[in-house]
Design a protein around this motif. Sequence first.
Motif, mmCIF file in Angstrom:
data_model
loop_
_atom_site.group_PDB
_atom_site.id
_atom_site.type_symbol
_atom_site.label_atom_id
_atom_site.label_comp_id
_atom_site.label_asym_id
_atom_site.label_seq_id
_atom_site.Cartn_x
_atom_site.Cartn_y
_atom_site.Cartn_z
ATOM 1 N N ARG A 69 9.719 4.786 6.471
ATOM 2 C CA ARG A 69 8.411 5.432 6.471
ATOM 3 C C ARG A 69 7.653 5.240 5.157
ATOM 4 N NH1 ARG A 69 7.923 8.698 10.850
ATOM 5 N NH2 ARG A 69 6.118 9.720 9.904
ATOM 6 N N GLY A 70 8.329 4.809 4.127
ATOM 7 C CA GLY A 70 7.620 4.548 2.881
ATOM 8 C C GLY A 70 8.485 4.735 1.657
ATOM 9 N N ILE A 71 8.026 4.146 0.551
ATOM 10 C CA ILE A 71 8.730 4.212 -0.727
ATOM 11 C C ILE A 71 7.741 4.670 -1.795
ATOM 12 C CG2 ILE A 71 10.011 2.898 -2.472
ATOM 13 C CD1 ILE A 71 10.636 0.855 -0.229
ATOM 14 N N ARG A 72 8.196 5.568 -2.648
ATOM 15 C CA ARG A 72 7.401 6.023 -3.783
ATOM 16 C C ARG A 72 8.155 5.727 -5.077
ATOM 17 N NH1 ARG A 72 3.164 9.526 -2.782
ATOM 18 N NH2 ARG A 72 3.350 10.282 -4.923
ATOM 19 N N LEU A 73 7.438 5.205 -6.059
ATOM 20 C CA LEU A 73 7.980 5.000 -7.400
ATOM 21 C C LEU A 73 7.140 5.816 -8.357
ATOM 22 C CD1 LEU A 73 8.355 1.107 -7.250
ATOM 23 C CD2 LEU A 73 10.159 2.799 -6.856
ATOM 24 N N GLU A 74 7.772 6.652 -9.167
ATOM 25 C CA GLU A 74 7.039 7.573 -10.018
ATOM 26 C C GLU A 74 7.065 7.132 -11.481
ATOM 27 O OE1 GLU A 74 5.296 9.638 -8.557
ATOM 28 O OE2 GLU A 74 6.261 9.882 -6.595
ATOM 29 N N PHE A 75 6.121 7.649 -12.247
ATOM 30 C CA PHE A 75 5.965 7.287 -13.661
ATOM 31 C C PHE A 75 7.193 7.663 -14.483
ATOM 32 C CE2 PHE A 75 4.411 8.097 -18.011
ATOM 33 C CZ PHE A 75 3.866 6.842 -18.280
ATOM 34 N N ASP A 76 7.907 8.722 -14.079
ATOM 35 C CA ASP A 76 9.089 9.158 -14.822
ATOM 36 C C ASP A 76 10.340 8.362 -14.448
ATOM 37 O OD1 ASP A 76 9.601 10.099 -12.291
ATOM 38 O OD2 ASP A 76 9.902 12.187 -12.872
ATOM 39 N N THR A 77 10.155 7.249 -13.735
ATOM 40 C CA THR A 77 11.203 6.324 -13.261
ATOM 41 C C THR A 77 12.041 6.908 -12.129
ATOM 42 O OG1 THR A 77 13.029 6.873 -14.793
ATOM 43 C CG2 THR A 77 11.355 5.287 -15.567
ATOM 44 N N SER A 78 11.623 8.016 -11.553
ATOM 45 C CA SER A 78 12.280 8.491 -10.340
ATOM 46 C C SER A 78 11.656 7.781 -9.146
ATOM 47 C CB SER A 78 12.118 10.008 -10.202
ATOM 48 O OG SER A 78 10.749 10.353 -10.020
ATOM 49 N N GLY A 79 12.247 7.961 -7.985
ATOM 50 C CA GLY A 79 11.725 7.323 -6.785
ATOM 51 C C GLY A 79 12.145 8.076 -5.539
ATOM 52 N N ASN A 139 2.424 4.862 -2.967
ATOM 53 C CA ASN A 139 1.669 5.532 -4.034
ATOM 54 C C ASN A 139 1.177 4.501 -5.034
ATOM 55 O OD1 ASN A 139 4.317 5.105 -5.090
ATOM 56 N ND2 ASN A 139 3.930 6.627 -6.682
ATOM 57 N N ALA A 140 0.138 4.864 -5.780
ATOM 58 C CA ALA A 140 -0.549 3.915 -6.653
ATOM 59 C C ALA A 140 0.361 3.391 -7.764
ATOM 60 C CB ALA A 140 -1.796 4.572 -7.252
ATOM 61 N N PHE A 141 1.087 4.296 -8.415
ATOM 62 C CA PHE A 141 1.952 3.830 -9.496
ATOM 63 C C PHE A 141 3.009 2.867 -8.968
ATOM 64 C CE2 PHE A 141 5.783 4.008 -12.090
ATOM 65 C CZ PHE A 141 5.269 3.642 -13.328
ATOM 66 N N GLY A 142 3.523 3.143 -7.783
ATOM 67 C CA GLY A 142 4.511 2.244 -7.194
ATOM 68 C C GLY A 142 3.947 0.861 -6.945
ATOM 69 N N VAL A 143 2.711 0.806 -6.442
ATOM 70 C CA VAL A 143 2.057 -0.485 -6.203
ATOM 71 C C VAL A 143 1.894 -1.242 -7.512
ATOM 72 C CG1 VAL A 143 -0.096 -1.590 -5.501
ATOM 73 C CG2 VAL A 143 0.878 0.242 -4.103
ATOM 74 N N VAL A 144 1.394 -0.550 -8.544
ATOM 75 C CA VAL A 144 1.192 -1.193 -9.844
ATOM 76 C C VAL A 144 2.522 -1.665 -10.418
ATOM 77 C CG1 VAL A 144 0.463 -0.818 -12.227
ATOM 78 C CG2 VAL A 144 -0.912 0.076 -10.338
ATOM 79 N N SER A 145 3.540 -0.834 -10.325
ATOM 80 C CA SER A 145 4.851 -1.174 -10.879
ATOM 81 C C SER A 145 5.433 -2.425 -10.238
ATOM 82 C CB SER A 145 5.812 0.011 -10.691
ATOM 83 O OG SER A 145 7.071 -0.261 -11.259
ATOM 84 N N VAL A 146 5.380 -2.497 -8.913
ATOM 85 C CA VAL A 146 5.927 -3.664 -8.210
ATOM 86 C C VAL A 146 5.078 -4.905 -8.461
ATOM 87 C CG1 VAL A 146 6.464 -4.625 -5.935
ATOM 88 C CG2 VAL A 146 7.072 -2.257 -6.451
ATOM 89 N N LEU A 147 3.738 -4.726 -8.468
ATOM 90 C CA LEU A 147 2.858 -5.870 -8.724
ATOM 91 C C LEU A 147 3.078 -6.448 -10.121
ATOM 92 C CD1 LEU A 147 -0.562 -4.863 -7.120
ATOM 93 C CD2 LEU A 147 0.942 -6.739 -6.428
ATOM 94 N N VAL A 148 3.181 -5.596 -11.110
ATOM 95 C CA VAL A 148 3.387 -6.060 -12.484
ATOM 96 C C VAL A 148 4.738 -6.768 -12.596
ATOM 97 C CG1 VAL A 148 3.794 -5.308 -14.860
ATOM 98 C CG2 VAL A 148 1.883 -4.363 -13.553
#
Length: 243
Positions: A69-79, A139-148
């Motif tokens: 259903r989806g994956i979230r990656l957070e700024f604090d390195t949790s997921g 989530n936005a941070f997850g998208v940025v993290s994977v893209l980078v």
Amino acid sequence: MAIDGVSDLWDNLLGAQPDPPGLLVLLTAVAGLLAVGFRPVWRIARNAVTIAHEGGHALMAFVTGRRLRGIRLEFDTSGLTLSSGKPTGPGMMLTLLGGYVAPSLIGVLGAWLLGGNRITLLLWLAIVLLLLMLINIRNAFGVVSVLVTGAIVFAVSWFASPQVQAAFAYAGVWFLLFGGVRPVFELQSLRRRGRMRDSDADQLAHLSHVPALFWVGVFLLVNVGALVIGAFMLAGQWLPQSA
């Protein structure tokens, strides 16, 4: 990387690259260990481990027939990886198991590819896996993290010299092998302080009626074993040259 056509691209992708200098393998091992052990670097680099961790959950959910259903990656390195399906049974347990062992097992796969000097193939497999993960990020941070992360790997694989590609690939594999172990100790430390009552280990304990500490031990055993196996695979790249 100079590519004149599809056949050249295919040959470059599947072909073996030259043996790396033995010193490069050793130095990248030291770099990977320092990245895991030095807290300021670890705080940033841990995002790569989180990506692998959540990817492990997602892969096992897919393999066992659960609906991702989806994956979230957070700024604090949790997921967080969400899937739907039967809340008990082997499928749910394997999905929970897949997280903490994924970085180390990916590291072993990477070590095996590097043992055959498939450096370009390793880098492009990483890109493909990141793209597959990207379509499930919610989530936005997850998208940025994977893209980078994907952009860095692509840039190295396409523009960098073979020597830089080798250094990047070896450092990345060593980092995953070492980096898979530290989160298990962090998990138990947080559990001991009562700060992770809903961890993967605790959910497995609830499903299996086996203490969570047992599952922490399973994570540690698998990851230390993967580190030993991966290190032996990579050590073969410099030991013959140093004899």
